[in-house]
Design a protein around this motif. Structure first.
Motif, mmCIF file in Angstrom:
data_model
loop_
_atom_site.group_PDB
_atom_site.id
_atom_site.type_symbol
_atom_site.label_atom_id
_atom_site.label_comp_id
_atom_site.label_asym_id
_atom_site.label_seq_id
_atom_site.Cartn_x
_atom_site.Cartn_y
_atom_site.Cartn_z
ATOM 1 N N VAL A 274 0.846 -1.195 0.000
ATOM 2 C CA VAL A 274 0.000 0.000 0.000
ATOM 3 C C VAL A 274 0.881 1.243 0.000
ATOM 4 C CG1 VAL A 274 -1.691 1.323 1.322
ATOM 5 C CG2 VAL A 274 -1.938 -1.162 1.121
ATOM 6 N N VAL A 275 1.902 1.238 0.867
ATOM 7 C CA VAL A 275 2.819 2.384 0.960
ATOM 8 C C VAL A 275 3.506 2.628 -0.383
ATOM 9 C CG1 VAL A 275 4.982 3.197 2.013
ATOM 10 C CG2 VAL A 275 3.206 2.148 3.450
ATOM 11 N N ALA A 276 3.882 1.533 -1.055
ATOM 12 C CA ALA A 276 4.594 1.644 -2.335
ATOM 13 C C ALA A 276 3.654 1.999 -3.481
ATOM 14 C CB ALA A 276 5.322 0.340 -2.631
ATOM 15 N N GLY A 277 2.356 1.959 -3.229
ATOM 16 C CA GLY A 277 1.389 2.256 -4.280
ATOM 17 C C GLY A 277 1.067 1.059 -5.148
ATOM 18 N N ALA A 278 1.600 -0.103 -4.790
ATOM 19 C CA ALA A 278 1.354 -1.312 -5.572
ATOM 20 C C ALA A 278 -0.028 -1.895 -5.281
ATOM 21 C CB ALA A 278 2.430 -2.352 -5.264
ATOM 22 N N LEU A 279 -0.561 -1.616 -4.119
ATOM 23 C CA LEU A 279 -1.903 -2.056 -3.758
ATOM 24 C C LEU A 279 -2.787 -0.822 -3.593
ATOM 25 C CD1 LEU A 279 -1.021 -4.763 -1.062
ATOM 26 C CD2 LEU A 279 -1.812 -5.160 -3.405
ATOM 27 N N PRO A 280 -4.015 -0.897 -4.077
ATOM 28 C CA PRO A 280 -4.893 0.262 -3.980
ATOM 29 C C PRO A 280 -5.305 0.531 -2.538
ATOM 30 C CG PRO A 280 -6.107 -1.630 -4.799
ATOM 31 C CD PRO A 280 -4.671 -2.055 -4.716
ATOM 32 N N ARG B 80 6.435 10.194 6.869
ATOM 33 C CA ARG B 80 6.695 8.960 7.622
ATOM 34 C C ARG B 80 5.512 8.022 7.738
ATOM 35 N NH1 ARG B 80 11.378 9.923 11.733
ATOM 36 N NH2 ARG B 80 10.932 7.740 12.066
ATOM 37 N N THR B 81 4.303 8.532 7.484
ATOM 38 C CA THR B 81 3.116 7.707 7.749
ATOM 39 C C THR B 81 2.084 7.800 6.636
ATOM 40 O OG1 THR B 81 1.883 9.435 8.911
ATOM 41 C CG2 THR B 81 3.389 8.085 10.237
ATOM 42 N N LEU B 82 1.192 6.820 6.668
ATOM 43 C CA LEU B 82 0.073 6.787 5.731
ATOM 44 C C LEU B 82 -1.161 6.362 6.527
ATOM 45 C CD1 LEU B 82 -0.205 7.033 2.574
ATOM 46 C CD2 LEU B 82 -0.129 4.533 2.532
ATOM 47 N N ALA B 83 -2.296 6.993 6.245
ATOM 48 C CA ALA B 83 -3.561 6.590 6.862
ATOM 49 C C ALA B 83 -4.545 6.283 5.748
ATOM 50 C CB ALA B 83 -4.096 7.703 7.763
ATOM 51 N N PHE B 84 -5.220 5.151 5.858
ATOM 52 C CA PHE B 84 -6.157 4.743 4.808
ATOM 53 C C PHE B 84 -7.314 3.964 5.418
ATOM 54 C CE2 PHE B 84 -4.420 0.449 4.825
ATOM 55 C CZ PHE B 84 -3.098 0.655 5.209
ATOM 56 N N LEU B 85 -8.430 3.925 4.666
ATOM 57 C CA LEU B 85 -9.626 3.251 5.159
ATOM 58 C C LEU B 85 -9.410 1.743 5.191
ATOM 59 C CD1 LEU B 85 -12.352 5.282 3.227
ATOM 60 C CD2 LEU B 85 -11.544 5.609 5.584
ATOM 61 N N ASP B 86 -9.854 1.123 6.283
ATOM 62 C CA ASP B 86 -9.755 -0.331 6.421
ATOM 63 C C ASP B 86 -10.668 -0.997 5.395
ATOM 64 O OD1 ASP B 86 -10.132 -3.078 7.430
ATOM 65 O OD2 ASP B 86 -9.116 -2.348 9.232
ATOM 66 N N LEU B 87 -10.145 -1.997 4.697
ATOM 67 C CA LEU B 87 -10.933 -2.687 3.668
ATOM 68 C C LEU B 87 -12.069 -3.507 4.267
ATOM 69 C CD1 LEU B 87 -8.254 -3.972 1.122
ATOM 70 C CD2 LEU B 87 -10.006 -2.209 0.745
ATOM 71 N N ARG B 88 -11.892 -3.940 5.511
ATOM 72 C CA ARG B 88 -12.953 -4.688 6.203
ATOM 73 C C ARG B 88 -13.290 -3.950 7.492
ATOM 74 N NH1 ARG B 88 -10.827 -10.688 6.448
ATOM 75 N NH2 ARG B 88 -8.871 -9.592 6.774
ATOM 76 N N ALA C 245 7.952 3.078 6.794
ATOM 77 C CA ALA C 245 9.050 2.123 6.953
ATOM 78 C C ALA C 245 8.507 0.868 7.631
ATOM 79 C CB ALA C 245 10.157 2.737 7.798
ATOM 80 N N HIS C 246 8.866 -0.288 7.103
ATOM 81 C CA HIS C 246 8.316 -1.524 7.639
ATOM 82 C C HIS C 246 8.858 -1.853 9.033
ATOM 83 C CE1 HIS C 246 6.609 -5.539 7.721
ATOM 84 N NE2 HIS C 246 7.725 -5.882 8.334
ATOM 85 N N VAL C 247 7.948 -2.011 9.961
ATOM 86 C CA VAL C 247 8.218 -2.670 11.242
ATOM 87 C C VAL C 247 7.011 -3.546 11.512
ATOM 88 C CG1 VAL C 247 9.759 -0.953 12.282
ATOM 89 C CG2 VAL C 247 7.307 -0.706 12.559
ATOM 90 N N GLU C 248 7.275 -4.714 12.068
ATOM 91 C CA GLU C 248 6.169 -5.651 12.262
ATOM 92 C C GLU C 248 5.348 -5.316 13.501
ATOM 93 O OE1 GLU C 248 7.222 -9.711 11.799
ATOM 94 O OE2 GLU C 248 5.409 -10.468 12.765
ATOM 95 N N HIS C 249 6.033 -5.096 14.588
ATOM 96 C CA HIS C 249 5.371 -4.886 15.875
ATOM 97 C C HIS C 249 5.660 -3.508 16.435
ATOM 98 C CE1 HIS C 249 5.805 -9.502 16.429
ATOM 99 N NE2 HIS C 249 4.640 -9.216 15.896
ATOM 100 N N LEU C 250 4.825 -3.095 17.356
ATOM 101 C CA LEU C 250 5.110 -1.868 18.100
ATOM 102 C C LEU C 250 6.462 -1.984 18.787
ATOM 103 C CD1 LEU C 250 4.136 0.889 19.162
ATOM 104 C CD2 LEU C 250 3.041 -0.320 21.048
#
Ligand SMILES: [Zn+2]
Length: 129
Positions: A5-11, A20-28, A41-46
């Motif tokens: 999503v961040v890379a724009g590869a997924l809508p 540093r951040t992106l906010a988008f509507l949850d698909l479900r 930037a990818h991090v898995e966990h808090l």
């Protein structure tokens, strides 16, 4: 997945973006307006995030919370972050859920009544070491 999503590869339905951040509507969505905030930037966990990343995500959550209030007029808002499978984390990329709430919506429950035997002094000693 969220790296895509961040890379724009997924809508995605992007609500907010900064360096540093992106906010988008949850698909479900749990409800109307359910929005996710992720670090670019990818991090898995808090637990994996450095303080700057955590602060950036929270700053965006704060902004998006105001936007949701102003535009959707909910009665409240639940901020939720699941770290690890045990917590219900499904997508392995740190994300915060912003869930607008309305009286009686029953969207997200919390165990009630709470456990009967909670040793708060003992717990505090454990946390403080
Ligand atoms: Zn990722």
């Amino acid at each position: 997945m969220f790296c895509g999503v961040v890379a724009g590869a997924l809508p995605a339905h992007v609500v907010h973006e900064d360096a540093r951040t992106l906010a988008f509507l949850d698909l479900r969505p749990a409800c109307r307006g359910h929005t996710l905030v992720v670090p670019k930037a990818h991090v898995e966990h808090l637990w994996d995030a450095d303080a700057e990343t955590a602060a950036a995500v929270m700053r965006t959550a704060h902004e998006v919370a105001a936007l949701l209030r102003d535009r959707l007029h909910p009665d409240g808002l639940t901020l939720r972050q699941n770290t690890g499978e045990a917590s219900g984390q499904v997508v392995p990329h740190l994300h915060l859920h912003l869930v607008p709430r309305w009286h009686g919506d029953g969207t997200i429950g919390w165990p009630w009544p709470p456990p009967e035997h909670v040793d708060l002094p003992g717990l505090l000693a454990e946390l403080r070491g």
